[in-house]
Design a protein around this motif. Structure first.
Motif, PDB file in Angstrom:
ATOM      1  N   GLN A 221      53.530  47.095  46.045  1.00 27.61           N
ATOM      2  CA  GLN A 221      54.081  48.401  46.746  1.00 27.61           C
ATOM      3  C   GLN A 221      55.363  48.614  46.125  1.00 27.61           C
ATOM      4  O   GLN A 221      55.654  50.058  45.834  1.00 27.61           O
ATOM      5  CB  GLN A 221      53.781  48.244  48.352  1.00 27.61           C
ATOM      6  N   GLN A 222      56.178  47.817  46.265  1.00 28.37           N
ATOM      7  CA  GLN A 222      57.664  47.959  45.910  1.00 28.37           C
ATOM      8  C   GLN A 222      57.840  48.516  44.465  1.00 28.37           C
ATOM      9  O   GLN A 222      58.654  49.290  44.276  1.00 28.37           O
ATOM     10  CB  GLN A 222      58.719  46.947  46.129  1.00 28.37           C
ATOM     11  N   THR A 223      57.022  47.698  43.490  1.00 28.19           N
ATOM     12  CA  THR A 223      57.198  48.156  42.283  1.00 28.19           C
ATOM     13  C   THR A 223      56.220  49.374  41.724  1.00 28.19           C
ATOM     14  O   THR A 223      56.541  49.778  40.425  1.00 28.19           O
ATOM     15  CB  THR A 223      56.789  46.914  41.267  1.00 28.19           C
ATOM     16  N   GLY A 224      55.399  49.729  42.608  1.00 24.79           N
ATOM     17  CA  GLY A 224      54.546  51.116  42.445  1.00 24.79           C
ATOM     18  C   GLY A 224      53.267  50.566  41.337  1.00 24.79           C
ATOM     19  O   GLY A 224      52.722  51.450  40.909  1.00 24.79           O
ATOM     20  N   ASN A 225      53.112  49.335  41.098  1.00 28.38           N
ATOM     21  CA  ASN A 225      52.087  48.988  40.445  1.00 28.38           C
ATOM     22  C   ASN A 225      50.740  48.481  41.224  1.00 28.38           C
ATOM     23  O   ASN A 225      50.799  48.626  42.476  1.00 28.38           O
ATOM     24  CB  ASN A 225      52.255  47.491  39.621  1.00 28.38           C
ATOM     25  N   ASP A 226      49.506  48.763  40.678  1.00 30.69           N
ATOM     26  CA  ASP A 226      48.339  48.612  41.293  1.00 30.69           C
ATOM     27  C   ASP A 226      48.158  47.221  41.292  1.00 30.69           C
ATOM     28  O   ASP A 226      48.214  46.328  40.586  1.00 30.69           O
ATOM     29  CB  ASP A 226      47.155  49.197  40.377  1.00 30.69           C
ATOM     30  N   LEU A 227      47.412  46.854  42.587  1.00 32.27           N
ATOM     31  CA  LEU A 227      46.983  45.568  42.853  1.00 32.27           C
ATOM     32  C   LEU A 227      46.217  45.140  42.038  1.00 32.27           C
ATOM     33  O   LEU A 227      45.013  45.714  41.417  1.00 32.27           O
ATOM     34  CB  LEU A 227      46.525  45.546  44.387  1.00 32.27           C
ATOM     35  N   PRO A 228      46.212  43.547  41.568  1.00 28.42           N
ATOM     36  CA  PRO A 228      45.179  43.262  40.603  1.00 28.42           C
ATOM     37  C   PRO A 228      43.548  43.190  41.029  1.00 28.42           C
ATOM     38  O   PRO A 228      43.607  42.952  42.610  1.00 28.42           O
ATOM     39  CB  PRO A 228      45.775  41.848  40.197  1.00 28.42           C
ATOM     40  N   GLU A 229      42.751  43.163  40.091  1.00 32.68           N
ATOM     41  CA  GLU A 229      41.353  42.932  40.850  1.00 32.68           C
ATOM     42  C   GLU A 229      40.873  41.585  40.282  1.00 32.68           C
ATOM     43  O   GLU A 229      41.385  40.995  39.445  1.00 32.68           O
ATOM     44  CB  GLU A 229      40.609  44.198  40.332  1.00 32.68           C
ATOM     45  N   SER A 230      39.845  41.112  40.910  1.00 33.77           N
ATOM     46  CA  SER A 230      39.250  40.067  40.253  1.00 33.77           C
ATOM     47  C   SER A 230      38.650  40.098  38.963  1.00 33.77           C
ATOM     48  O   SER A 230      38.080  41.122  38.595  1.00 33.77           O
ATOM     49  CB  SER A 230      38.079  39.489  41.199  1.00 33.77           C
ATOM     50  N   THR A 231      38.856  39.300  38.067  1.00 32.54           N
ATOM     51  CA  THR A 231      38.628  39.592  36.524  1.00 32.54           C
ATOM     52  C   THR A 231      37.847  38.112  36.174  1.00 32.54           C
ATOM     53  O   THR A 231      38.237  37.217  36.788  1.00 32.54           O
ATOM     54  CB  THR A 231      39.570  39.911  35.733  1.00 32.54           C
ATOM     55  N   ALA A 232      37.185  38.383  35.096  1.00 28.89           N
ATOM     56  CA  ALA A 232      36.695  37.291  34.167  1.00 28.89           C
ATOM     57  C   ALA A 232      37.011  37.276  32.864  1.00 28.89           C
ATOM     58  O   ALA A 232      36.911  38.075  32.201  1.00 28.89           O
ATOM     59  CB  ALA A 232      35.052  37.065  34.383  1.00 28.89           C
ATOM     60  N   GLU A 233      37.663  36.125  32.446  1.00 37.21           N
ATOM     61  CA  GLU A 233      38.013  35.968  31.102  1.00 37.21           C
ATOM     62  C   GLU A 233      36.841  35.561  30.168  1.00 37.21           C
ATOM     63  O   GLU A 233      36.243  34.553  30.759  1.00 37.21           O
ATOM     64  CB  GLU A 233      39.144  35.375  30.633  1.00 37.21           C
ATOM     65  N   LEU A 234      36.671  35.862  29.072  1.00 33.43           N
ATOM     66  CA  LEU A 234      35.753  35.300  28.118  1.00 33.43           C
ATOM     67  C   LEU A 234      36.647  34.625  26.755  1.00 33.43           C
ATOM     68  O   LEU A 234      37.337  35.488  26.236  1.00 33.43           O
ATOM     69  CB  LEU A 234      34.811  36.294  27.256  1.00 33.43           C
ATOM     70  N   THR A 235      36.563  33.550  26.537  1.00 37.57           N
ATOM     71  CA  THR A 235      37.184  32.781  25.564  1.00 37.57           C
ATOM     72  C   THR A 235      36.284  32.779  24.594  1.00 37.57           C
ATOM     73  O   THR A 235      35.202  31.962  24.443  1.00 37.57           O
ATOM     74  CB  THR A 235      37.779  31.335  25.925  1.00 37.57           C
ATOM     75  N   LEU A 236      36.546  33.369  23.379  1.00 37.75           N
ATOM     76  CA  LEU A 236      35.655  33.466  22.239  1.00 37.75           C
ATOM     77  C   LEU A 236      35.828  32.010  21.512  1.00 37.75           C
ATOM     78  O   LEU A 236      36.726  31.353  21.544  1.00 37.75           O
ATOM     79  CB  LEU A 236      36.087  34.808  21.034  1.00 37.75           C
ATOM     80  N   PRO A 237      34.856  31.828  20.724  1.00 36.36           N
ATOM     81  CA  PRO A 237      34.587  30.511  19.904  1.00 36.36           C
ATOM     82  C   PRO A 237      35.736  30.315  18.832  1.00 36.36           C
ATOM     83  O   PRO A 237      36.294  31.377  18.327  1.00 36.36           O
ATOM     84  CB  PRO A 237      33.151  30.709  19.267  1.00 36.36           C
ATOM     85  N   ARG A 238      36.120  29.341  18.529  1.00 31.51           N
ATOM     86  CA  ARG A 238      37.181  28.748  17.579  1.00 31.51           C
ATOM     87  C   ARG A 238      36.446  27.872  16.611  1.00 31.51           C
ATOM     88  O   ARG A 238      36.152  26.838  17.282  1.00 31.51           O
ATOM     89  CB  ARG A 238      38.386  28.293  18.509  1.00 31.51           C
ATOM     90  N   LEU A 239      36.327  27.679  15.357  1.00 34.20           N
ATOM     91  CA  LEU A 239      36.119  26.893  14.477  1.00 34.20           C
ATOM     92  C   LEU A 239      37.117  26.121  13.526  1.00 34.20           C
ATOM     93  O   LEU A 239      38.124  26.938  13.178  1.00 34.20           O
ATOM     94  CB  LEU A 239      34.962  27.523  13.558  1.00 34.20           C
ATOM     95  N   VAL A 240      36.874  24.932  13.676  1.00 31.12           N
ATOM     96  CA  VAL A 240      37.911  24.235  13.111  1.00 31.12           C
ATOM     97  C   VAL A 240      37.394  23.187  12.129  1.00 31.12           C
ATOM     98  O   VAL A 240      36.304  22.588  12.378  1.00 31.12           O
ATOM     99  CB  VAL A 240      39.035  23.266  13.968  1.00 31.12           C
TER     100      VAL A 240
END
Length: 364
Positions: A221-240
């Motif tokens: 509230q002091q910074t004027g930013n919106d409160l974060p919402e619950s999120t889900a990250e997707l980590t995409l595949p990495r090939l080595v």
């Protein structure tokens, strides 16, 4: 259905159901703490391990290498400090063969920054400073890997492995996340040649975040930013993909020259070859051994381009060096990486070095 399979199924259902009610995103560097690397041997060789990992750290680099364990019980421990000791990176693993054709391992990773100062309550309602109201918190990422490897019955010299990994990320009392994913790998040995492939997050990895809105509300509230919402990250595949060649120079002096090539599919990265579809990041490492007791290592990785103060473009790579000692099942390894190297035309000319220490012990 056995108890282990049931537990994995419940974990997957919990994460998927959490992702279904949250906003799903695919950030470019999701769960990137799992790509820093573990073990001073590997880090001294520029993170080149996919084709040659054959000890307790193989659960991280390529679980297929666990079949190469030489003793019944194998332990690996590592501690490293990054950015002048601000961040601590720790790793521990226990691995053992099940029989002559299969093996398993359990590995734990923690990357954290501790004792972060929380000054939200430093000033009381009357405007006075109260130093005894200062609190401290930690930001840490954890991962546990359950690894299984087995020799192929169809192709000689081929071994296969898989990881099931559980991820927990914590930002003090403000937020935390749980994630779950799989890795799959293979190694093939042909004479003095070794080949490897590692598919990280092969099914994509879900990481579901939960935020403590009450703890964050006043600050936002002091910074004027919106409160974060619950999120889900997707980590995409990495090939080595990895390849290595073994050399014998004399009865006591041997060597390995190896390379790994990382393919990422989460957008354009600052690496050697890059496009919107995929980025390609090669790295190379070598190891010289005397009587399989004393080891000297080196490697190059982390190629990047950067802009100078004069507007011109330059490039750099990260050099890595290491030494090791092995005797009667005990391994002591030391590595040094220049994690913030700069040339004379840019700031921070001195650079920052990371010192990595790891211990390994194996016995029957």
């Amino acid at each position: 259905m056995n108890r282990f399979t049931l537990s994995l199924l419940i974990a997957v259902l919990c994460i998927v159901s959490g992702a279904a009610v949250a906003q799903v995103s695919t950030p470019k560097y999701s769960n990137e703490f799992l790509n820093i690397g573990v073990g001073a041997r590997a880090l001294g060789m520029g993170n080149v391990q996919v084709a040659i990992a054959d000890d307790a750290t193989a659960g991280f680099w390529n679980p297929a290498g666990l079949v190469q364990l030489r003793n019944r019980y194998n332990i690996a421990l590592m501690h490293s400090e990054l950015f002048a000791g601000i961040a601590k990176n720790d790793f521990g693993s226990f691995a053992m063969p099940i029989d002559s054709s299969s093996a398993l391992a359990v590995s734990v990773i923690r990357l954290g920054v501790d004792d972060i100062v929380d000054t939200r309550r430093l000033q009381n309602e009357y405007g006075y400073i109260q130093y005894d109201s200062i609190r401290f918190f930690s930001v840490a990422d954890y991962a546990m890997l359950l690894s299984y490897a087995r020799k192929s019955n169809l192709i000689e010299g081929l071994t296969l492995g898989v990881n099931a990994k559980i991820i927990y990320r914590n930002v003090g009392e403000f937020a935390n996340a749980w994630g779950f994913g799989f890795d799959a790998g293979a190694q093939l040995r042909r004479g003095t040649w070794q080949f490897g492939v590692m598919a990280k997050d092969v099914t994509t990895t879900f990481t579901a975040w939960t935020h403590n809105v009450e703890a964050l509300e006043e600050t936002y509230q002091q910074t004027g930013n919106d409160l974060p919402e619950s999120t889900a990250e997707l980590t995409l595949p990495r090939l080595v993909l990895g390849a290595a060649k073994n050399f014998t120079f004399s009865d006591k002096i041997t060597g390995i020259l190896a390379t790994d090539v990382d393919f990422t599919f989460d957008g354009r990265r600052n690496v050697l070859l890059k496009s919107d579809f995929a980025s390609v990041d090669p790295h190379v490492g070598m190891e010289l051994a005397y009587a399989q007791t004393v080891f000297v290592r080196g490697g190059l990785n982390n190629y990047q381009q950067f802009r100078n103060f004069d507007g011109g473009m330059s490039s750099k790579v990260q050099p890595n060096f290491g030494v090791g000692f092995q005797n009667n099942g005990l391994n002591i390894d030391l590595a040094m990486s220049r994690i913030n190297g700069r040339d004379g035309n840019t700031a921070n000319a001195a650079g920052l070095y990371s010192i990595i220490i790891s211990l390994g012990y194996s016995f029957n």
